[in-house]
Design a protein around this motif. Sequence first.
Motif, PDB file in Angstrom:
ATOM      1  N   LYS A   1       0.945  -0.984  -0.191  1.00 17.11           N
ATOM      2  CA  LYS A   1      -0.637  -0.108   0.399  1.00 17.11           C
ATOM      3  C   LYS A   1       0.666   1.354  -0.314  1.00 17.11           C
ATOM      4  CE  LYS A   1      -3.811   3.012   0.999  1.00 17.11           C
ATOM      5  NZ  LYS A   1      -4.592   2.976   0.045  1.00 17.11           N
ATOM      6  N   LYS A   2       0.861   2.208  -0.906  1.00 22.59           N
ATOM      7  CA  LYS A   2       0.973   3.871  -1.105  1.00 22.59           C
ATOM      8  C   LYS A   2       1.071   4.299  -0.952  1.00 22.59           C
ATOM      9  CE  LYS A   2       4.671   6.884  -3.158  1.00 22.59           C
ATOM     10  NZ  LYS A   2       5.284   7.209  -2.448  1.00 22.59           N
ATOM     11  N   ILE A   3       1.371   5.247   0.314  1.00 18.10           N
ATOM     12  CA  ILE A   3       1.022   7.201   0.775  1.00 18.10           C
ATOM     13  C   ILE A   3       2.055   7.901   0.527  1.00 18.10           C
ATOM     14  CG2 ILE A   3       0.319   7.763   2.975  1.00 18.10           C
ATOM     15  CD1 ILE A   3      -0.754   4.969   2.303  1.00 18.10           C
ATOM     16  N   HIS A   4       1.741   8.548   0.316  1.00 17.34           N
ATOM     17  CA  HIS A   4       2.663   9.466   0.155  1.00 17.34           C
ATOM     18  C   HIS A   4       2.533  10.906   0.958  1.00 17.34           C
ATOM     19  CE1 HIS A   4       2.056   9.634  -4.309  1.00 17.34           C
ATOM     20  NE2 HIS A   4       0.576   9.001  -4.221  1.00 17.34           N
ATOM     21  N   VAL A   5       3.953  11.196   1.153  1.00 19.64           N
ATOM     22  CA  VAL A   5       4.305  11.189   2.432  1.00 19.64           C
ATOM     23  C   VAL A   5       5.142  12.943   1.775  1.00 19.64           C
ATOM     24  CG1 VAL A   5       5.611  11.949   4.733  1.00 19.64           C
ATOM     25  CG2 VAL A   5       4.648   9.560   3.427  1.00 19.64           C
ATOM     26  N   PHE A   6       3.809  13.734   1.701  1.00 20.97           N
ATOM     27  CA  PHE A   6       5.092  14.875   1.846  1.00 20.97           C
ATOM     28  C   PHE A   6       4.948  16.546   2.962  1.00 20.97           C
ATOM     29  CE2 PHE A   6       1.395  15.529  -2.008  1.00 20.97           C
ATOM     30  CZ  PHE A   6       2.689  14.179  -2.438  1.00 20.97           C
ATOM     31  N   ALA A   7       4.933  17.159   2.782  1.00 22.40           N
ATOM     32  CA  ALA A   7       5.676  18.441   3.852  1.00 22.40           C
ATOM     33  C   ALA A   7       4.789  19.466   3.779  1.00 22.40           C
ATOM     34  CB  ALA A   7       7.030  19.068   3.346  1.00 22.40           C
ATOM     35  N   ASN A   8       4.498  19.815   4.880  1.00 21.22           N
ATOM     36  CA  ASN A   8       3.832  21.627   5.475  1.00 21.22           C
ATOM     37  C   ASN A   8       4.856  22.889   5.292  1.00 21.22           C
ATOM     38  OD1 ASN A   8       1.467  20.042   5.480  1.00 21.22           O
ATOM     39  ND2 ASN A   8       1.769  20.061   8.272  1.00 21.22           N
ATOM     40  N   ILE A   9       4.945  24.045   4.503  1.00 19.85           N
ATOM     41  CA  ILE A   9       5.846  24.812   4.783  1.00 19.85           C
ATOM     42  C   ILE A   9       5.370  26.941   4.329  1.00 19.85           C
ATOM     43  CG2 ILE A   9       7.308  23.418   3.256  1.00 19.85           C
ATOM     44  CD1 ILE A   9       6.988  25.683   1.257  1.00 19.85           C
ATOM     45  N   GLY A  10       5.993  27.466   5.354  1.00 23.67           N
ATOM     46  CA  GLY A  10       5.370  29.107   5.111  1.00 23.67           C
ATOM     47  C   GLY A  10       6.111  29.572   4.180  1.00 23.67           C
ATOM     48  N   SER A  11       7.133  28.761   3.807  1.00 24.57           N
ATOM     49  CA  SER A  11       7.964  29.953   2.752  1.00 24.57           C
ATOM     50  C   SER A  11       8.451  29.222   1.613  1.00 24.57           C
ATOM     51  CB  SER A  11       8.864  30.978   3.454  1.00 24.57           C
ATOM     52  OG  SER A  11       9.452  30.138   4.579  1.00 24.57           O
ATOM     53  N   VAL A  12       9.652  30.808   1.118  1.00 20.58           N
ATOM     54  CA  VAL A  12      10.128  29.593  -0.092  1.00 20.58           C
ATOM     55  C   VAL A  12      11.536  29.019   0.155  1.00 20.58           C
ATOM     56  CG1 VAL A  12      11.494  30.265  -2.485  1.00 20.58           C
ATOM     57  CG2 VAL A  12       9.591  31.982  -1.960  1.00 20.58           C
ATOM     58  N   SER A  13      11.738  29.819   1.104  1.00 18.94           N
ATOM     59  CA  SER A  13      12.933  28.676   1.703  1.00 18.94           C
ATOM     60  C   SER A  13      12.897  28.115   2.568  1.00 18.94           C
ATOM     61  CB  SER A  13      13.695  30.062   2.777  1.00 18.94           C
ATOM     62  OG  SER A  13      12.234  30.262   4.148  1.00 18.94           O
ATOM     63  N   ASP A  14      11.427  27.802   3.170  1.00 16.65           N
ATOM     64  CA  ASP A  14      11.726  26.279   3.830  1.00 16.65           C
ATOM     65  C   ASP A  14      11.617  25.311   2.472  1.00 16.65           C
ATOM     66  OD1 ASP A  14      10.782  27.754   5.757  1.00 16.65           O
ATOM     67  OD2 ASP A  14       8.589  27.816   6.431  1.00 16.65           O
ATOM     68  N   VAL A  15      11.784  24.913   1.385  1.00 19.64           N
ATOM     69  CA  VAL A  15      11.763  23.909   0.302  1.00 19.64           C
ATOM     70  C   VAL A  15      13.011  23.159   0.987  1.00 19.64           C
ATOM     71  CG1 VAL A  15      12.075  23.962  -1.906  1.00 19.64           C
ATOM     72  CG2 VAL A  15      10.039  25.388  -1.494  1.00 19.64           C
ATOM     73  N   ALA A  16      14.417  24.379   1.120  1.00 23.31           N
ATOM     74  CA  ALA A  16      15.547  23.625   2.076  1.00 23.31           C
ATOM     75  C   ALA A  16      14.978  22.304   2.696  1.00 23.31           C
ATOM     76  CB  ALA A  16      16.245  24.804   2.110  1.00 23.31           C
ATOM     77  N   TYR A  17      14.726  22.503   3.595  1.00 23.35           N
ATOM     78  CA  TYR A  17      13.991  21.873   4.972  1.00 23.35           C
ATOM     79  C   TYR A  17      13.065  20.583   3.552  1.00 23.35           C
ATOM     80  CZ  TYR A  17      15.352  25.488   8.024  1.00 23.35           C
ATOM     81  OH  TYR A  17      15.945  26.391   8.846  1.00 23.35           O
ATOM     82  N   VAL A  18      12.417  20.628   3.062  1.00 23.60           N
ATOM     83  CA  VAL A  18      11.960  19.826   2.488  1.00 23.60           C
ATOM     84  C   VAL A  18      12.532  18.905   1.569  1.00 23.60           C
ATOM     85  CG1 VAL A  18       9.986  19.127   0.217  1.00 23.60           C
ATOM     86  CG2 VAL A  18       9.407  21.575   1.983  1.00 23.60           C
ATOM     87  N   LEU A  19      13.528  19.501   1.322  1.00 26.06           N
ATOM     88  CA  LEU A  19      14.603  18.212   0.392  1.00 26.06           C
ATOM     89  C   LEU A  19      15.348  16.880   1.194  1.00 26.06           C
ATOM     90  CD1 LEU A  19      14.771  21.085  -3.019  1.00 26.06           C
ATOM     91  CD2 LEU A  19      13.534  19.295  -3.205  1.00 26.06           C
ATOM     92  N   GLU A  20      15.683  18.551   1.978  1.00 25.12           N
ATOM     93  CA  GLU A  20      16.417  17.447   3.134  1.00 25.12           C
ATOM     94  C   GLU A  20      16.289  16.640   3.489  1.00 25.12           C
ATOM     95  OE1 GLU A  20      18.534  19.171   7.499  1.00 25.12           O
ATOM     96  OE2 GLU A  20      17.950  20.504   5.688  1.00 25.12           O
ATOM     97  N   ASN A  21      14.935  16.915   4.008  1.00 26.61           N
ATOM     98  CA  ASN A  21      14.184  15.592   4.381  1.00 26.61           C
ATOM     99  C   ASN A  21      12.987  14.366   2.935  1.00 26.61           C
ATOM    100  OD1 ASN A  21      14.489  15.870   7.215  1.00 26.61           O
ATOM    101  ND2 ASN A  21      14.273  17.633   7.041  1.00 26.61           N
ATOM    102  N   ASP A  22      14.019  14.798   1.993  1.00 25.50           N
ATOM    103  CA  ASP A  22      13.491  13.846   1.167  1.00 25.50           C
ATOM    104  C   ASP A  22      11.838  13.383   1.157  1.00 25.50           C
ATOM    105  OD1 ASP A  22      14.081  12.794  -0.617  1.00 25.50           O
ATOM    106  OD2 ASP A  22      13.601  10.428   0.279  1.00 25.50           O
ATOM    107  N   ALA A  23      11.592  14.554   0.948  1.00 23.54           N
ATOM    108  CA  ALA A  23       9.345  14.907   1.469  1.00 23.54           C
ATOM    109  C   ALA A  23       9.759  14.312  -0.718  1.00 23.54           C
ATOM    110  CB  ALA A  23       8.930  15.940   1.514  1.00 23.54           C
TER     111      ALA A  23
ATOM    112  N   ASN B   1       5.869  35.254  -8.465  1.00 23.70           N
ATOM    113  CA  ASN B   1       7.478  34.705  -8.072  1.00 23.70           C
ATOM    114  C   ASN B   1       7.497  33.895  -7.067  1.00 23.70           C
ATOM    115  OD1 ASN B   1       8.492  36.565 -10.350  1.00 23.70           O
ATOM    116  ND2 ASN B   1       8.715  37.932  -9.083  1.00 23.70           N
ATOM    117  N   ALA B   2       7.097  34.050  -6.362  1.00 24.57           N
ATOM    118  CA  ALA B   2       6.943  33.461  -4.669  1.00 24.57           C
ATOM    119  C   ALA B   2       6.555  31.937  -5.330  1.00 24.57           C
ATOM    120  CB  ALA B   2       6.165  33.538  -4.064  1.00 24.57           C
ATOM    121  N   TYR B   3       5.521  31.574  -5.980  1.00 29.74           N
ATOM    122  CA  TYR B   3       5.186  30.160  -6.088  1.00 29.74           C
ATOM    123  C   TYR B   3       5.505  29.276  -7.070  1.00 29.74           C
ATOM    124  CZ  TYR B   3       0.424  32.601  -3.738  1.00 29.74           C
ATOM    125  OH  TYR B   3       0.311  32.920  -3.382  1.00 29.74           O
ATOM    126  N   ARG B   4       5.818  30.200  -8.516  1.00 25.77           N
ATOM    127  CA  ARG B   4       6.766  30.033  -9.766  1.00 25.77           C
ATOM    128  C   ARG B   4       7.722  29.045  -8.812  1.00 25.77           C
ATOM    129  NH1 ARG B   4       9.407  33.601 -14.214  1.00 25.77           N
ATOM    130  NH2 ARG B   4      10.606  34.541 -12.314  1.00 25.77           N
TER     131      ARG B   4
END
Length: 539
Positions: A266-288, A314-317
């Motif tokens: 059974k496949k479950i997608h595990v995504f991450a919550n963020i509040g800013s563009v800079s938070d994407v670094a934490y998303v990638l670091e933790n392999d979401a 620009n932020a969304y892009r």
Amino acid sequence: MEKYIGKSVYKGIAIGPVHVLKKRDHLVKRIHVDHVEKELERLEKAKEQAIGQLGELYEKAMQEVGEVNAAIFEVHQMMLEDDDYQDAIHNLIQNEEVNAEYAVAVTGDNFAEMFANMDDEYMQARSADVRDISNRLVRNLAGEEQMDWSKLEPSIIVADDLTPSETVQMDKNKILAFVTVHGSTNSHTAILARMMNIPALIGVPLELEKLHNGTIAVVDGKKGAFFLDPDENEIHLAEVQQLEEQEQKRLLENYKGRESVTKSGKKIHVFANIGSVSDVAYVLENDAEGIGLFRSEFLYLGRSGLPDENEQFNAYRQVLQMMAGKKVVIRTLDIGADKNVDYLGLGQEDNPAMGYRAIRICLEQPDIFKTQLRALLRAAKYGNLAIMYPMIISVEEVKSIGEIVKEVARELDEEKVPYTIPEQGVMVETPAAVMMSEELAELVDFFSIGTNDLTQYTLAIDRQNSKLDRFYNPHHEAVLRMIQKTIDGAHKHGKWVGICGELGADTALTERFVQMGIDELSVAPSMVLPVRSKICEME
């Protein structure tokens, strides 16, 4: 050994010497001045110096904690130049012929008290910001040197409270933990602690004048406990827990690059919550695997006016491009309740959690909504975007949103602006949305369950009220049945369902969520690997 209990804002174990931040009391005397103009000139020089200092702090914070968390220093600059604040200081100097230090101190106290007495917790936390800028002005007027944080040894920082400028000036590699007597979960210190994975406690009833630098202490962020001068047994237990934490982190690294699939497939997608563009670094670091909640309201907070279409675009892009084809679910403006902005003129409400907020503001003020939708549709050309609408209670609301989206698309067509209409879904945060889940599922592409609000509305308990902590139970069977009903309603029409609230990261419930049929869990970046490991070890 002395034991104190506080409130944990970030879990973890720390052992080390205490560094007590005893702030020098600025015993500002009231002095009569004969030359008012000279005093106003001194004030202006101190203000310009403060603006320069805040600019330096902003740049340092940008490097260490990202744009959103650095924005507090832009807010401080705006507060420093606020007409009401400056007029109050000038009037005291001119009308009462007093020294600038005294005028600043009195004005700072008055404004800080005004914020502290407001009902909104976010605004209460701004009281510390006013004191921070006023103290900075007084120090500059007195010609005081700034504290040299580079000489600090690795320590547990203990203070009455910590201002944003104090926390940013510290060398983060030397902070073992934060412990404060006051403060709130919305304070800048609490936010930084969570961002930097530093154990932190607030509301610890300490008498700072009796503490001595160098005293060994233990911070237990799991239990919310602070042990001063611990015995050998307590230190040993803390060391064992630290080793367990380190081993747990090492084991979790093995789950990077793996799919979140149970042993039965059974496949479950595990995504991450963020509040800013800079938070994407934490998303990638933790392999979401994607972003399940981008809180777009953080683009609207801490400023004096609405962000324009291009700023949002620009932020969304940028987030979409950084995620390189992985799904990014962006929640439209969710202002109101505990997140307020003065420039929208929302006013005070007796019951803001059930008031004028989120999609209700967007439907009542469609110009604001359309600006955001234009930015989102334009950005959708650059990646795998999905739009999510918060606080939905009816089919009529979803139909109204659909009409506005069509109107925005027509405008973009006429202007020959490239765009894409992406996946669109709704947040299920109210019992009304749960009960209407089958009908809503016919109109949207997905559901995302906001368990924080769903719990408070289901149990009729204000989640901000600490007096009700013993009654607030997110594991309540009624809440879990609401989640099950939502999943069933969506799946009946072939739509996927995720959870983006705090419960999504509660590994005690992961197995039950999978059994319920959940398709996606979106959690804080630091919880991606713990949740994935739980899924992968399930039968």
